[in-house]
Design an enzyme around this catalytic site. Structure first.
Site, short mmCIF file in Angstrom:
data_model
loop_
_atom_site.label_atom_id
_atom_site.label_comp_id
_atom_site.label_asym_id
_atom_site.label_seq_id
_atom_site.Cartn_x
_atom_site.Cartn_y
_atom_site.Cartn_z
N GLU A 49 0.80 -1.24 0.00
CA GLU A 49 0.00 0.00 0.00
C GLU A 49 0.83 1.28 0.00
OE1 GLU A 49 -2.72 -0.66 3.27
OE2 GLU A 49 -3.42 -2.55 2.42
N GLU A 70 -5.94 -10.94 -1.88
CA GLU A 70 -6.81 -10.84 -0.69
C GLU A 70 -8.27 -10.79 -1.11
OE1 GLU A 70 -5.53 -7.66 1.92
OE2 GLU A 70 -3.41 -8.05 1.56
O1 G3I Z 1 -5.40 -10.13 18.39
C1 G3I Z 1 -6.13 -9.04 18.97
C2 G3I Z 1 -6.94 -9.52 20.13
O2 G3I Z 1 -6.05 -9.96 21.12
C3 G3I Z 1 -7.82 -8.39 20.64
O3 G3I Z 1 -8.64 -8.86 21.65
C4 G3I Z 1 -8.69 -7.84 19.51
C5 G3I Z 1 -9.52 -6.65 19.91
O4 G3I Z 1 -9.90 -5.87 18.80
O5 G3I Z 1 -7.85 -7.44 18.47
C6 G3I Z 1 -7.07 -8.48 17.93
O6 G3I Z 1 -6.29 -7.98 16.92
C7 G3I Z 1 -6.97 -7.71 15.71
C8 G3I Z 1 -6.34 -8.55 14.62
O7 G3I Z 1 -6.88 -8.20 13.38
C9 G3I Z 1 -6.57 -10.05 14.84
O8 G3I Z 1 -7.93 -10.33 14.80
C10 G3I Z 1 -6.78 -6.24 15.40
O9 G3I Z 1 -7.51 -5.46 16.35
C11 G3I Z 1 -7.28 -5.93 14.03
O10 G3I Z 1 -6.95 -4.58 13.69
C12 G3I Z 1 -6.62 -6.86 13.04
O11 G3I Z 1 -7.16 -6.59 11.78
C13 G3I Z 1 -6.45 -7.09 10.67
C14 G3I Z 1 -6.04 -5.91 9.80
O12 G3I Z 1 -5.47 -6.37 8.59
C15 G3I Z 1 -5.01 -5.04 10.48
O13 G3I Z 1 -3.81 -5.75 10.68
C16 G3I Z 1 -7.35 -8.05 9.92
O14 G3I Z 1 -7.54 -9.22 10.70
C17 G3I Z 1 -6.71 -8.42 8.59
O15 G3I Z 1 -7.63 -9.15 7.83
C18 G3I Z 1 -6.33 -7.15 7.83
O16 G3I Z 1 -5.67 -7.53 6.64
C19 G3I Z 1 -5.29 -6.47 5.77
C20 G3I Z 1 -4.05 -6.89 5.03
O17 G3I Z 1 -3.04 -7.21 5.94
C21 G3I Z 1 -3.58 -5.81 4.07
N1 G3I Z 1 -4.63 -5.44 3.15
C22 G3I Z 1 -5.87 -5.04 3.77
C23 G3I Z 1 -6.36 -6.15 4.70
C24 G3I Z 1 -7.67 -5.77 5.29
O18 G3I Z 1 -7.50 -4.64 6.11
#
Ligand code: G3I
Length: 359
Positions: A147, A252
């Site tokens: 990105e 994705e």
């Molecule tokens: O693991 C913690 C957990 O301990 C906590 O209780 C919970 C509370 O919100 O959060 C958990 O972490 C979350 C994590 O996903 C695992 O579920 C984060 O808040 C959340 O922000 C995170 O979101 C991920 C996001 O990227 C940010 O890293 C999504 O799962 C994931 O699908 C998404 O993937 C991205 C790609 O990497 C790049 N392209 C866009 C795509 C979608 O945003």
């Protein structure tokens, strides 16, 4: 009688996208930490059976794997790579450099001020060398950089860009190549279908290759909605990347069935919940489901049409239960973008995709 029954069950074993698309492209899935840790055995079984490639949804991101300057969390990433090896799946690393999901420490000094370009470059080198080096020879390719561009094709004003300018992209590819010269290296982004963004990516790729940097593919995240991107925009983006002389990875893929106030995948964007924006809590009406199925098949048909340059099609998640879209761009909704439903059942659209793949 028992033997006959067993045999017929065996011969009626469901075909998978993996076998149907063999020789065309890999079918991948993003796996989360629970799945890597085998928390739900049914999910594990589906990942093993229905997919030929895996990518880490979160466990290899800078913030997770390298939360502090001298601290690395290898646990889930190690298990993720071992999972792929055990199940003979192609493993992709995601992602080395991203403006999001990265510890603040990366950009600041002991006084909380921005580090110098030299320090940031050195931190990038150390991070990439440690991560890529650890899995050298075991990860087929890396989303080196995620990105870089805004939708209008300008450089995103990230900390990397502010401190190092455009060159941070080159450094990332250089360090990744040095750490594992045999690994494939990818540029990854969302809304690649937007013309100005696609043009900027193509120009970057051509420039990098002209200067001798290794870059094997452009990853088009392909987070889609019911009406955007259009089929034509998507096809045009595939053509442009093909013309740039690199492979395309659909990295994705998902199609949200819900109304959306926002087109994009910038995770920091967030809108307030309302019932109108969450219309399918009790289930999806048949007419809407048919529209979603058609859109899935149209896009999948396009990927098949370009299979000589499309190397892999990865779905960003396994079931409707675990998709990130239940919480983006509005938290707490019920979306239905995956190939498997909330009961881990394969959706009928997969059979249609399998039929299409054989033509
Ligand atoms: O693991 C913690 C957990 O301990 C906590 O209780 C919970 C509370 O919100 O959060 C958990 O972490 C979350 C994590 O996903 C695992 O579920 C984060 O808040 C959340 O922000 C995170 O979101 C991920 C996001 O990227 C940010 O890293 C999504 O799962 C994931 O699908 C998404 O993937 C991205 C790609 O990497 C790049 N392209 C866009 C795509 C979608 O945003």
């Amino acid at each position: 009688m028992a033997i006959v029954l067993l045999t017929s069950v065996h011969t009626m074993a469901q075909k998978t996208l993996v076998t149907a698309t063999k020789g065309k492209f890999l079918i991948g899935v993003a796996v989360n930490a629970q799945q890597v840790n085998g928390v739900n055995p049914i999910e594990t079984e589906l990942i093993v059976k229905e997919f030929s490639a895996i990518v880490a949804e979160n466990c290899m991101k800078p913030q997770t794997i390298h939360p502090e300057e001298n601290k690395y969390n290898w646990n889930d990433a190690d298990k993720f790579v071992a999972f792929g090896e055990k199940n003979k799946q192609i493993v992709t690393g995601h992602c080395l450099i991203w403006h999001s999901q990265i510890g603040r420490w990366f950009f600041i000094d002991a006084d909380g001020k921005d580090v110098t370009p030299e320090v940031l470059k050195e931190r990038m080198r150390q991070h990439i060398t440690a991560v890529v080096g650890r899995y050298k020879g075991r990860v087929k390719g890396w989303d080196v950089i995620n990105e870089v561009f805004e939708d209008d094709g300008t450089y995103r004003d990230s900390k990397f860009y502010q401190i190092l300018g455009k060159d941070y992209v080159k450094f990332a590819f250089q360090f990744a190549h040095e750490a594992d010269p045999n690994a494939e290296l990818y540029y990854n982004d969302y809304n690649v279908e937007k013309p100005a963004k696609c043009d900027a990516i193509v120009e970057l790729v051509k420039g990098l290759r002209a200067e001798g940097y290794r870059i094997d593919a452009v990853g088009s995240q392909a987070h889609m909605h019911m009406n955007s991107p259009t089929f034509d925009e998507t096809e045009t983006s595939l053509k442009k990347i093909k013309a740039a002389g690199v492979k395309v990875l659909i990295t994705e893929w998902d199609i949200s069935i819900l109304p959306s106030p926002y087109e994009g995948a910038n995770i920091s964007v967030n809108f307030k919940y309302s019932k109108e924006m969450d219309p399918y809590r009790e289930g999806v009406p048949d007419s809407i489901q048919q529209k979603w199925n058609k859109r899935m098949l149209d896009m999948f048909g396009l990927f098949l049409k370009y299979n000589e340059v499309v190397d892999r099609v990865t779905i960003w998640g396994l079931t409707d239960n675990t998709t990130w879209l239940n919480n983006f761009p509005i938290r707490g909704r019920k979306d239905y973008p995956m190939l498997f439903d909330r009961n881990n059942q394969r959706k009928p659209v997969v059979d249609e995709m399998i039929k299409m793949s054989k033509i």
